[in-house]
Design a protein around this motif. Structure first.
Motif: not given
Length: 73
Positions: A6, A8, A12, A35-36, A40-42, A66-69
């Protein structure tokens, strides 16, 4: 062992789980959905190391990132 990474602002956080352990697998799926659901994009790596965006939890993925918008300033 599989890993969920994840991303942020602080770097991570890594969560490992055994896909053969039903309790750990349930927790990993719950984390995926949270998360999604939070935007978040997986992305999971393919066998060639190429990332692919996934919309559903994949218990066979060795690594899911997972990365945030992205938000403009």
């Amino acid at each position: 062992m599989s890993t969920q990474i994840v991303m942020d602002r602080s770097g991570d956080t890594r969560h490992t789980f055994d896909s053969n352990d039903h309790a750990e697998l349930a927790l990993a799926e719950k984390r995926f959905l949270e998360l999604t659901g939070a935007g978040f994009t997986a992305a999971a790596r393919s066998g060639l190391g190429e990332p692919r965006v996934i919309k559903n939890f994949d218990p066979t993925a060795d690594e899911t990132l997972f990365f945030p918008r992205l938000v403009g300033s």
